[in-house]
Design an enzyme around this catalytic site. Sequence first.
Site, short mmCIF file in Angstrom:
data_model
loop_
_atom_site.label_atom_id
_atom_site.label_comp_id
_atom_site.label_asym_id
_atom_site.label_seq_id
_atom_site.Cartn_x
_atom_site.Cartn_y
_atom_site.Cartn_z
CG HIS A 1 0.83 -11.88 -8.69
ND1 HIS A 1 1.28 -10.75 -8.06
CD2 HIS A 1 0.11 -12.57 -7.76
CE1 HIS A 1 0.85 -10.75 -6.80
NE2 HIS A 1 0.13 -11.84 -6.59
CD GLU B 1 -4.11 -11.69 -6.12
OE1 GLU B 1 -4.47 -12.73 -5.57
OE2 GLU B 1 -2.95 -11.50 -6.51
P1 PGA Z 1 -2.02 -12.44 0.16
O1 PGA Z 1 -1.37 -12.41 -1.30
O2 PGA Z 1 -2.92 -13.64 0.22
O3 PGA Z 1 -0.87 -12.56 1.11
O4 PGA Z 1 -2.78 -11.14 0.29
C1 PGA Z 1 -2.19 -12.69 -2.41
C2 PGA Z 1 -1.44 -12.59 -3.72
O5 PGA Z 1 -0.59 -11.71 -3.89
O6 PGA Z 1 -1.68 -13.42 -4.63
#
Ligand code: PGA
Length: 259
Positions: free
Chosen positions: A96, A166
Amino acid sequence: MRKPFALANWKMAMTIAETISFIRKFLPLVEGLAEEVDIVICPPFTALYVASLELKGSRVQLGAQNLHSGPGQAWTGEISAQLLVDVGCEWVMLGHWERRRNFGENDELVNRKVRAAFEAGLRPILLVGEPADYSGELENFLGRQLEALTQGCSAEEIERAVFVYEPEGAIGVERPASPEHIGKGCAILRERLREKFGAAAEKVRIIYGGSVSPEFAPAILSLPDVDGLGATRKGRDPEAFASLVKSISQWKCAWAKRG
Ligand code: PGA
């Protein structure tokens, strides 16, 4: 058909009482849906045990947000893949952006964690995406990242992993990345997986994460290379997360049935 996938990453939130309350509200809302959508909840370490007890008998699955790759046990304060299996995890999130930015995790370290996860029988949920200030070619960045994270993995292993596209700039803001951007990123990942792992790439789930909410879900889920969604803020709210799971099921399962 790839089984669609829904991920809730709770980050450093949700007490034991809140975890119990979430699961007791959430399970009836997704009854029947967990057969057609893989639903994975990733609570903080302190709530994993109670979550695993509460999820017993349901098809909703448990994941952790990190692991330490070892070797051995002399790592005070860390959690190994074996301990995660012991508490009932099937999945573990790795790479992440918050871990990269705040704890200096790089692709090489994340790759060691991927290896440790597979060796213990855990399925990795690999977070990939460009940094917020990236201005180069997306192909180059994602290609290099995917290559580094999957070093030493076989096609059979990769089939069992899930990738979350992401982009850092889309985390914790008001709206997700644009559908064009998401479509491009996920298509690049699929293509690179094909080049490296051949037919296995068609079986790998690629989902999108970053400011996902029910109103934006249909535009993202209509993209062919997106197999589901991951959320934090909407993943901590049982109604909102169930609504995301319903959208995933409607868009992805109905589509697959139409052929
Ligand atoms: P969020 O976070 O859905 O609150 O934007 C996503 C993440 O950091 O995985």
